[in-house]
Enzyme design. Structure first.
Site, PDB file in Angstrom:
ATOM      1  N   PHE A   8     -23.928 -21.182  -1.921  1.00 23.73           N
ATOM      2  CA  PHE A   8     -25.398 -20.928  -1.004  1.00 23.73           C
ATOM      3  C   PHE A   8     -26.659 -21.006  -2.463  1.00 23.73           C
ATOM      4  CE2 PHE A   8     -30.128 -20.727  -0.696  1.00 23.73           C
ATOM      5  CZ  PHE A   8     -30.224 -21.625   0.048  1.00 23.73           C
ATOM      6  N   GLY A   9     -26.547 -22.452  -3.095  1.00 18.75           N
ATOM      7  CA  GLY A   9     -28.177 -22.768  -4.511  1.00 18.75           C
ATOM      8  C   GLY A   9     -28.855 -22.616  -4.332  1.00 18.75           C
ATOM      9  N   GLY A  11     -31.467 -22.466  -7.199  1.00 20.14           N
ATOM     10  CA  GLY A  11     -32.250 -23.110  -8.290  1.00 20.14           C
ATOM     11  C   GLY A  11     -31.650 -24.083  -8.790  1.00 20.14           C
ATOM     12  N   SER A  12     -30.873 -23.666 -10.084  1.00 20.28           N
ATOM     13  CA  SER A  12     -30.118 -24.827 -11.120  1.00 20.28           C
ATOM     14  C   SER A  12     -28.299 -24.926  -9.708  1.00 20.28           C
ATOM     15  CB  SER A  12     -29.556 -23.924 -12.593  1.00 20.28           C
ATOM     16  OG  SER A  12     -29.250 -23.183 -12.430  1.00 20.28           O
ATOM     17  N   GLU A  97     -24.186 -16.328 -13.931  1.00 21.75           N
ATOM     18  CA  GLU A  97     -25.460 -15.834 -13.471  1.00 21.75           C
ATOM     19  C   GLU A  97     -25.986 -14.231 -13.955  1.00 21.75           C
ATOM     20  OE1 GLU A  97     -27.353 -18.094 -11.392  1.00 21.75           O
ATOM     21  OE2 GLU A  97     -26.292 -19.866 -11.643  1.00 21.75           O
TER      22      GLU A  97
HETATM   23  C1  SIN Z   1     -28.779 -20.629  -8.037  1.00 21.43           C
HETATM   24  O1  SIN Z   1     -29.634 -21.809  -8.274  1.00 21.43           O
HETATM   25  O2  SIN Z   1     -28.705 -20.399  -6.604  1.00 21.43           O
HETATM   26  C2  SIN Z   1     -28.953 -18.980  -9.203  1.00 21.43           C
HETATM   27  C3  SIN Z   1     -30.306 -19.170 -10.074  1.00 21.43           C
HETATM   28  C4  SIN Z   1     -30.169 -19.886 -11.078  1.00 21.43           C
HETATM   29  O3  SIN Z   1     -28.917 -20.354 -11.227  1.00 21.43           O
HETATM   30  O4  SIN Z   1     -31.340 -21.239 -11.203  1.00 21.43           O
END
Ligand code: SIN
Length: 200
Positions: A8-9, A11-12, A97
């Site tokens: 599950f993401g 953010g980016s 990450e």
């Molecule tokens: C994410 O996207 O789930 C983690 C944070 C990021 O890589 O911005």
């Protein structure tokens, strides 16, 4: 037993997964709030001038930070990958990450696409930057966050792009996130006032 796992993401990873996956779904998790409280010294900033990216804070901790806090689902994108991970997706994500995020397992609700709610969540892997990590910045007034983001750039690009892409993706999936959208607006206003385009 399932032969796949879900990542599950929020953010980016919502808008730039950059890893092979079998399927992707709009999805949400419960019990956490997304905030631009994590410093980025390796993607959207540098150690001398960190950017700000998102992390997740437990709802239970939020009332201490924001008196008006109201719990809401946190929407993002879930990716299905083979459980034996032949492409080394998890190793790649652990590396990506590494600036403060830990891999944790949470319940992830997959959106069915036709308005039906899933009966049961799947277990999914989520990267969370806990307040103990050395890049954690914590809460700040929205204008201060916008000012920091406006001036930050790192090896992955300009920090404002991260905010705008995330906001655009959430809007496209019909998801609400007051914090992300408020920062998007503050940042766009700040960049416009500077005479730069805020539409990237
Ligand atoms: C994410 O996207 O789930 C983690 C944070 C990021 O890589 O911005």
């Amino acid at each position: 037993m399932s032969d796949s796992l879900w990542i599950f993401g929020y953010g980016s990873l919502v808008w730039r997964p950059a890893f092979p996956h079998r399927a992707r779904r709009h999805a949400w998790i419960e019990g956490f709030a997304r905030r631009f409280w994590q410093g980025s010294t390796d993607h959207r900033g540098v150690p001398e001038r960190p950017g700000r990216v998102v992390t997740l804070l437990p709802d239970a901790a939020m009332a201490g930070h924001e008196p008006d806090f109201a719990p809401a689902p946190c929407w993002g994108t879930a990716y299905e990958v083979p459980i034996d991970d032949p492409d080394g997706v998890l190793a790649g994500l652990d590396h990506r990450e590494r600036g403060g995020y830990d891999r944790v397992e949470l319940d992830v609700f997959l959106h069915e696409g036709d308005g039906r709610l899933p009966r049961r969540p799947v277990r999914g892997l989520v990267y969370i930057a806990h307040p103990e990590n050395e890049n954690y910045l914590g809460p700040a007034p929205l204008d201060a966050i916008a000012a920091q983001v406006a001036g930050a750039v790192g090896p992955s690009g300009e920090n404002p792009q991260y905010v705008f892409e995330l906001a655009r993706s959430l809007r496209r999936m019909g998801a609400d996130d007051a914090h992300v959208f408020a920062l998007e607006a503050a940042l766009a206003a700040r960049l416009a006032a500077r005479g730069r385009s805020g539409s990237r």
